[in-house]
Design a protein around this motif. Structure first.
Motif, PDB file in Angstrom:
ATOM      1  N   UNK A 105      14.622  -1.084   3.281  1.00 30.11           N
ATOM      2  CA  UNK A 105      15.451  -1.970   4.106  1.00 30.11           C
ATOM      3  C   UNK A 105      14.936  -2.159   5.520  1.00 30.11           C
ATOM      4  N   UNK A 106      14.115  -1.221   5.983  1.00 30.45           N
ATOM      5  CA  UNK A 106      13.515  -1.317   7.311  1.00 30.45           C
ATOM      6  C   UNK A 106      12.044  -0.943   7.211  1.00 30.45           C
ATOM      7  N   UNK A 107      11.230  -1.237   8.217  1.00 27.74           N
ATOM      8  CA  UNK A 107       9.823  -0.836   8.174  1.00 27.74           C
ATOM      9  C   UNK A 107       9.681   0.653   7.878  1.00 27.74           C
ATOM     10  N   UNK A 108       8.772   1.033   6.993  1.00 23.73           N
ATOM     11  CA  UNK A 108       8.732   2.419   6.502  1.00 23.73           C
ATOM     12  C   UNK A 108       8.436   3.462   7.570  1.00 23.73           C
ATOM     13  N   UNK A 109       7.560   3.161   8.519  1.00 25.05           N
ATOM     14  CA  UNK A 109       7.271   4.148   9.560  1.00 25.05           C
ATOM     15  C   UNK A 109       8.495   4.341  10.447  1.00 25.05           C
ATOM     16  N   UNK A 110       9.171   3.264  10.747  1.00 23.31           N
ATOM     17  CA  UNK A 110      10.408   3.347  11.526  1.00 23.31           C
ATOM     18  C   UNK A 110      11.431   4.229  10.805  1.00 23.31           C
ATOM     19  N   UNK A 111      11.549   4.046   9.487  1.00 23.80           N
ATOM     20  CA  UNK A 111      12.487   4.856   8.714  1.00 23.80           C
ATOM     21  C   UNK A 111      12.061   6.321   8.679  1.00 23.80           C
ATOM     22  N   UNK A 112      10.760   6.568   8.547  1.00 22.05           N
ATOM     23  CA  UNK A 112      10.277   7.947   8.508  1.00 22.05           C
ATOM     24  C   UNK A 112      10.566   8.686   9.806  1.00 22.05           C
ATOM     25  N   UNK A 113      10.401   8.005  10.921  1.00 21.19           N
ATOM     26  CA  UNK A 113      10.663   8.662  12.205  1.00 21.19           C
ATOM     27  C   UNK A 113      12.122   9.097  12.293  1.00 21.19           C
ATOM     28  N   UNK A 136       3.106  -3.001   9.341  1.00 20.32           N
ATOM     29  CA  UNK A 136       2.547  -4.356   9.370  1.00 20.32           C
ATOM     30  C   UNK A 136       2.643  -5.000   7.980  1.00 20.32           C
ATOM     31  N   UNK A 137       2.376  -4.229   6.951  1.00 20.63           N
ATOM     32  CA  UNK A 137       2.511  -4.750   5.589  1.00 20.63           C
ATOM     33  C   UNK A 137       3.946  -5.187   5.312  1.00 20.63           C
ATOM     34  N   UNK A 138       4.896  -4.391   5.766  1.00 23.74           N
ATOM     35  CA  UNK A 138       6.318  -4.687   5.543  1.00 23.74           C
ATOM     36  C   UNK A 138       6.677  -6.051   6.142  1.00 23.74           C
ATOM     37  N   UNK A 139       6.156  -6.332   7.323  1.00 21.18           N
ATOM     38  CA  UNK A 139       6.439  -7.615   7.977  1.00 21.18           C
ATOM     39  C   UNK A 139       5.608  -8.751   7.366  1.00 21.18           C
TER      40      UNK A 139
END
Length: 319
Positions: free
Chosen positions: A133-141, A243-246
């Motif tokens: 639902x959100x960029x994966x790195x953002x979610x991981x943080x 970047x891939x997510x976007x």
């Protein structure tokens, strides 16, 4: 005897090194990190003997394939474009696509973006997951908080490179051991239980004895190649996750129609913490997942005979 051959071809503006064996229907084998074409050294002759043209490239930024200079040159769209261009360079209309680790992620993406080119799929160690639902790195943080995470550790250019390049043979040896079945529960500890300030390689002990699936010659090949190229090409793949997510907003949102196979080790964290049955929502023609007891993340190297048998059975079924 099916001897592994080597050559370089022009693929998507890159000089790409291939290892290949056999002739017949094309099977492309995509490696992960820190790996090379060499990760498929056991599969190439076995697939050739079964009547297939097996091709394992060094992916962009790895081994003897060109490494573009920018972080942005390692996005998923670039890797998928390389796979399609490799088919063209080989004069093939279609292929069965097989991948491990990051190569498995590319398999899932390429199958969705170019279903007319990739008629069947096999993914090792990394299951297909729906779009986050959100960029994966953002979610991981958010999820990891103060805990260490490999994916986050690899985000800052230069940090992991410096750690790994200080002693390349040690880095390769410890990373391959740490996520293997021989290490038991160490992989869980490394991925879930360390503080954010961890120095990764300091947390991985030396193997207590030589690994039966990783000889001194094997380690020498990996180390020699990474000493020459450095680790940036592989690490840049991690740095493109958001970047891939976007850039690919519809990826992993619709079912794949191709027949598919999933293989993994029972001690791989993707199996321990993943929901393999949930893949059927996105991969309705998925065969029953094959999970090998006692195996870890590097499944095609740890358990080559079983992986070869499963791949050949699948290929024969979809031919």
């Amino acid at each position: 005897m099916n001897v592994i051959r080597h050559r370089t071809v022009s693929v998507n503006g890159l000089n790409m090194h291939l290892a290949e064996a056999g002739s017949g229907p094309l099977v492309l084998l995509l490696h992960g990190f820190p790996e090379l074409w060499y990760s498929w050294r056991h599969q190439l002759p076995a697939l050739a003997a079964a009547g297939y043209h097996a091709v394992a490239p060094d992916l962009r930024g790895h081994g003897r394939t060109d490494g573009p200079p920018e972080v942005e040159d390692y996005g998923m769209s670039d890797h998928v474009a390389d796979a399609v261009a490799l088919l063209d360079a080989l004069g093939a209309r279609t292929a069965v696509l097989v991948g491990h680790d990051w190569g498995a992620n590319t398999v899932w993406a390429a199958a969705e973006l170019h279903p007319e080119r990739f008629t069947a799929l096999a993914a090792l160690s990394v299951p297909h997951r729906p779009r986050s639902p959100r960029p994966p790195i953002e979610m991981l943080r958010t999820f990891t908080g103060d805990r260490f995470n490999w994916m986050l550790h690899f985000q800052e250019p230069g940090t992991a490179e410096a750690e790994f390049s200080a002693d390349v043979p040690r880095a390769v040896r410890l990373m391959l051991y740490g996520l293997s079945g021989d290490a038991g529960d160490l992989g869980v500890h490394l991925l879930t239980q360390l503080p954010r300030t961890t120095v990764l390689l300091n947390e991985i002990p030396e193997p207590p004895s030589p690994l039966p699936w990783l000889t001194a010659a094997d380690l020498s090949y990996y180390s020699t190649e990474y000493e020459r190229t450095g680790f940036t090409g592989g690490l840049n793949r991690y740095r493109n996750a958001d970047r891939d997510w976007h850039h690919l907003p519809t990826l992993a949102t619709r079912p794949l129609d191709q027949p598919a196979l999933f293989l993994a080790g029972a001690l791989d964290t993707a199996v321990r913490y993943g929901n393999l049955s949930a893949m059927r929502d996105l991969v309705p023609n998925l065969a029953d997942p094959i999970v090998l007891r006692g195996a870890g993340h590097w499944i095609q190297q740890e358990r080559p005979d079983e992986v070869n048998a499963a791949l050949i059975k699948f290929l024969q079924a979809v031919s």
